[in-house]
Design an enzyme around this catalytic site. Structure first.
Site, mmCIF file in Angstrom:
data_model
loop_
_atom_site.group_PDB
_atom_site.id
_atom_site.type_symbol
_atom_site.label_atom_id
_atom_site.label_comp_id
_atom_site.label_asym_id
_atom_site.label_seq_id
_atom_site.Cartn_x
_atom_site.Cartn_y
_atom_site.Cartn_z
ATOM 1 N N HIS A 23 -20.438 12.333 1.286
ATOM 2 C CA HIS A 23 -20.116 13.583 0.557
ATOM 3 C C HIS A 23 -21.243 14.359 -0.184
ATOM 4 C CE1 HIS A 23 -19.963 11.427 -3.303
ATOM 5 N NE2 HIS A 23 -20.550 12.450 -3.722
ATOM 6 N N SER A 34 -24.726 10.274 -6.913
ATOM 7 C CA SER A 34 -24.248 9.849 -6.076
ATOM 8 C C SER A 34 -25.006 9.513 -4.783
ATOM 9 C CB SER A 34 -23.428 11.169 -5.339
ATOM 10 O OG SER A 34 -22.232 11.325 -6.134
ATOM 11 N N ASP A 79 -17.560 6.434 2.613
ATOM 12 C CA ASP A 79 -18.410 7.390 2.081
ATOM 13 C C ASP A 79 -19.906 7.086 2.244
ATOM 14 O OD1 ASP A 79 -18.694 9.896 0.770
ATOM 15 O OD2 ASP A 79 -18.555 8.827 -1.322
#
Length: 440
Positions: free
Chosen positions: A100, A203, A130
């Site tokens: 992402h 992230s 992911d």
């Protein structure tokens, strides 16, 4: 009053005199037993020596894409997302981050802690976990040592490193607060849960153990509102990471296996229906004829409680284990049938061999598990990371038609979805009909 002060001072001196050897003994024992690393030169407890070697390998990843506003120059790509990453192979310049973080990007840059910045090439992505792999050409890189996440225990110390909220490299500390977490989205999930502070920008950054070794990649947080940190964050474990990265580096994509078993999650209502005293497990909804699950003796209604000696929380746990197993791998399964425990060995098959799995009462195609209901064909499960999950299907959807043709039964659905290309599927949801495009 004066006597009281003198007595207090005398008492303080006695306590201090007694404390000095105790503190010295504590420092000495810390150096010997080392329950917490002790820096004798500075006289402080610190994890710095174990972590410092990993920090230069934690990078900032910037994704550039088409700006929403007026173009500049010749449609120069503009920054659209930012996150963190970890260098796991210094010689080849391999950086791991989240899908992402890079999704939708046209260009990518990687910023190092020494101030250097490099353009990066996208090697491959895997939406189901992911994860994404970037490659940079740069001399003098550092890399993070990786340890098998299967060795983790709840209560272990954990350190999250990244570039949160626009700040420079930031280190936060917490503990492993849970393992094998799943059921929180439409991906293949077997997350490490930690209370180390993770925020926007973290992230793709590494989760480290107290020796500075990578145990996972931070991917998401559970927030009570506002998107801030509430002390619950999730990381993709290194066990899954290394399998996915290996496939992306080898072929640019991840191919997953199957066993022919169509799974749903056990919940309190279904547990009562089965007469069980547990609420964690994966229910086998159906078994495809001729599949390895059928050959292993598994049947509809069996409840899988362990796979590869790992406890099963729900269907996501089983999907995660099968999803990182090479075709031909034998998986040990423990299940309940009529209240009695059974064991089976299931062989993983290549996914491409069965684009549509047809059971006696269920059809699984492109991640969409469907069964006949009183008022039509009902979706009862959506496989994490599948085309169906990406298209936006939800459990409970009622399928009305495929490519403009109304469907009479599961057989016609299997035929309709067996063809190549995209399909336009009309579903009823919450009293309204909508059309969803299901890709291959």
């Amino acid at each position: 009053m004066r006597r009281t002060i003198y007595r207090a001072q005398s008492l303080s001196m006695v306590v201090l005199a007694a404390a000095v050897p105790l503190l010295a003994a504590t420092a000495a024992s810390a150096q010997t037993a080392q329950p917490i690393p002790y820096d004798a030169r500075r006289g402080v407890f610190s994890f710095a020596s174990g972590l410092e070697g990993a920090l230069p390998a934690v990078v900032q990843v910037t994704t550039l894409g088409q700006s929403e506003g007026p173009s500049s120059g010749e449609n120069e790509p503009m920054p659209v997302a930012s996150g963190s990453g970890a260098i796991i192979d210094a010689r080849e310049g391999i950086v791991v981050t989240n899908n992402h973080v890079v999704e939708g990007g046209r260009k990518f840059t990687v910023d190092l802690t020494d101030g250097r910045i490099f353009d990066a090439v996208l090697v491959g992505t895997d939406k189901a976990t992911d994860l994404a792999v970037l490659k940079i050409e740069a001399p003098g890189l550092s890399q993070i040592e990786i340890v098998n996440s299967d060795s983790l225990r709840t209560g272990d110390l954990a350190f999250a490193v990244g570039y949160p909220l626009g700040l420079d490299q930031t280190l936060t500390m917490g503990v492993i607060s849970g393992l094998g977490r799943s059921g929180m989205g439409d991906r293949i999930e077997d997350y490490i849960q930690t209370d180390a502070a993770v925020n926007s920008g973290n992230s793709g950054g590494p989760l480290l153990d107290s020796r500075g070794r990578l145990i996972g990649i931070n991917t998401s947080i559970l927030s009570g509102g506002g998107g801030g940190n509430d002390g619950i964050a999730f990381a993709v474990p290194s066990r899954i990471l290394m399998y996915v990265v290996g496939q992306l580096r080898a072929t640019g994509e991840v191919k997953r296996g199957t066993t022919g078993a169509i799974l749903g999650s056990l919940n309190p209502q279904r547990s009562r229906d089965f007469g069980l005293g547990i609420v964690r497990g994966a229910v086998i909804e159906d078994v495809a004829p001729g599949s390895s699950a059928e050959a292993a003796g598994l049947r509809r209604g069996d409840v899988v409680t362990r796979i590869q000696n790992r406890p099963v929380a729900n269907a996501g746990t089983v999907a995660a284990t099968i999803g990182i197993a090479e075709p031909g791998t034998e998986l040990q399964v423990v299940y309940l049938r009529d209240g009695r425990e059974g064991r089976a060995t299931v062989t993983v098959e290549a996914q491409g061999d069965r684009p549509v799995i047809t059971g006696a009462d269920v059809v699984l195609a492109r991640g969409l598990s469907t069964r006949a209901a009183a008022d039509g064909l009902q979706v009862f499960a959506v496989e994490g990371g599948s085309p169906a999950a990406g298209a936006g299907f939800q459990a409970g959807d009622m399928i009305r038609s495929v490519d403009g043709t109304a469907l009479a039964d599961l057989g016609s659905l299997a035929t309709a979805l067996g063809g190549a290309g995209d399909h336009q599927i009309v579903v009823a949801r919450n009293g309204e009909e909508t059309t969803i495009t299901l890709g291959s």
